[in-house]
Design an enzyme around this catalytic site. Structure first.
Site, PDB file in Angstrom:
ATOM      1  CB  CYS A 196      36.625  22.612 -94.645  1.00  0.00           C
ATOM      2  SG  CYS A 196      36.063  23.587 -93.235  1.00  0.00           S
ATOM      3  CG  HIS A 201      39.435  25.686 -98.951  1.00  0.00           C
ATOM      4  ND1 HIS A 201      38.486  24.713 -98.730  1.00  0.00           N
ATOM      5  CD2 HIS A 201      39.520  26.398 -97.790  1.00  0.00           C
ATOM      6  CE1 HIS A 201      38.027  24.813 -97.493  1.00  0.00           C
ATOM      7  NE2 HIS A 201      38.628  25.827 -96.902  1.00  0.00           N
ATOM      8  CG  HIS A 208      32.895  26.628 -96.348  1.00  0.00           C
ATOM      9  ND1 HIS A 208      33.150  25.394 -96.907  1.00  0.00           N
ATOM     10  CD2 HIS A 208      33.894  26.828 -95.424  1.00  0.00           C
ATOM     11  CE1 HIS A 208      34.228  24.878 -96.366  1.00  0.00           C
ATOM     12  NE2 HIS A 208      34.703  25.717 -95.465  1.00  0.00           N
TER      13      HIS A 208
END
Length: 406
Positions: free
Chosen positions: A157, A296, A333
């Protein structure tokens, strides 16, 4: 020691669940719009952040035959960025390429396996060039006809943010004068959704659409909505940009990375705090200089608490006055593209003096007690410096510092 060069962002291209371009995406985020919704493929069975743009528009079918959707996304975003940058042929030939992706061309790989077993019809696609992880970087390099380096990063990620950070270092330290850097991801298929379901990190979809599925930092958050998309930034030394009369959007002035070294899935506040602290040290910055953090914050119960704790550790009392928001409630995401999209949004926020909100925020978690910019965008005309956090499975933590230019 060679003097470090100032690194500026001169162009941005994006494609996300809320916009086909960078401007569309930022305007939609600022307006509080949500792009997380049901995918046209009923087999996916969840609300996701899917891209509606025709990312193959303008390409010859022979090109598309070698390109997975992940490469098409990157190509689309790079095309926008390069069009705005206005590099000439000589500058393009010297432009580095740095791309992050979590998994690469997995849609083509899934289709190829299904076709091999007779589950779906065979499609006219060249599987190997479509699925190799460095395909997005290779195709962008071909767009540019560059002979500079073309690198790929797969740090889950954080991959898009790592790609930008490594390009920043190359320019700052004198190896390149110009680069295009960012991230791309496209994994919305029933097979991959089933794989994510194994980890129990995907959010529940409430029957009332107004509640939102992904709700970062909120009391009743249940996880993240998987998404696709891409963002590409053109980075240059300030001297290179000035020599060609390019108008910078913002400056990248710090980059910090760390590894948790603890667990492949569970994040660690020590590692996250270390990435932020290293970023500040890299840029010669103090915690009090920072006016905003693009978090995040994926919407998982543990992850949002750990990031909040890490922010408090680094910023101390200043954390209480620091706006912190997550755009994942709006776009989902995007894994390897997430850090690049968020860095791009952070640069635009600093440039415009507006920070996007955290959608669907509901207070009540006593471990998530900072200013999360709930519901609506906030005007911050004096915003000078912001951080963008990206934390990946496997323990990779990345923070970028982005400063407004006078």
């Amino acid at each position: 020691m060679t003097q470090r060069k100032q690194v500026v962002i001169t162009a941005i291209g994006m494609v996300t669940a809320v916009g086909d371009t960078a401007a569309q995406t930022f305007d939609a985020l600022s307006a509080g719009r949500c792009g997380v919704n049901w995918h046209p493929d009923g087999g996916i069975g969840r609300k996701v952040g899917y891209v509606r743009a025709d990312v193959a528009a303008g390409l010859h079918p022979a090109q598309v035959r070698m390109m997975d959707r992940v490469t098409l996304m990157a190509h689309h975003a790079a095309g926008e960025a390069l069009a705005h940058a206005g590099l000439d042929d000589t500058q393009k030939a010297a432009c580095g390429v740095f791309v992050g992706t979590g998994i690469g061309g997995v849609l083509t790989l899934c289709e190829a396996v299904e076709a091999y077993h007779g589950v779906t019809p065979k499609r006219s696609v060249l599987v190997v060039p479509a699925t190799m992880p460095n395909a997005p970087a290779a195709h962008i390099a071909q767009q540019l006809k560059t002979q500079a380096e073309a690198q790929t990063y797969t740090t889950a990620c954080s991959a898009g943010a790592v790609a930008i950070g490594e390009a920043f270092r190359r320019i700052r330290d004198g190896y390149l004068d110009v680069a295009i850097a960012g991230g791309t991801e496209a994994m919305l298929t029933p097979i991959i959704m089933a794989a994510w379901n194994q980890l129990h990190v995907l959010c529940a979809d409430p029957p009332d659409g107004d509640e939102g599925s992904c709700r970062p930092f909120s009391l009743r958050r249940t996880g993240f909505a998987l998404a696709e998309g891409a963002a590409m930034l053109v980075l240059e030394s300030a001297e290179h940009a000035a020599a060609r009369n390019a108008v910078p959007i913002a400056e990248i002035c710090g980059y910090g990375v760390s590894n948790d070294g603890t667990h492949p899935l569970r994040p660690d506040s020590d590692g996250q705090a270390l990435a932020m602290s290293r970023c500040l040290a890299d840029g010669g910055l103090s915690p009090g200089d920072v006016g905003y953090i693009n978090a995040h914050a994926t919407g998982t119960l543990v992850g949002d608490r750990i990031e909040t704790a890490a922010i408090k550790r680094v910023f101390g009392p200043h954390a209480r006055d620091l706006p912190v928001s997550s755009i994942k409630g709006a776009i989902g995401h995007a894994i390897g593209a997430a850090g690049a999209i968020e860095a791009a949004v952070t640069a635009m926020a600093v440039s415009r003096g507006i920070v996007p909100p955290t959608l669907f925020f509901e207070p009540g978690d006593d471990q998530c007690d900072l200013d999360y910019v709930p519901a609506t965008a906030r005007s911050l005309p004096s915003l000078n410096l912001a951080l963008s956090n990206s934390f990946g499975m496997g323990g990779n933590n990345t923070t970028l510092a982005i400063r407004r230019l006078a």
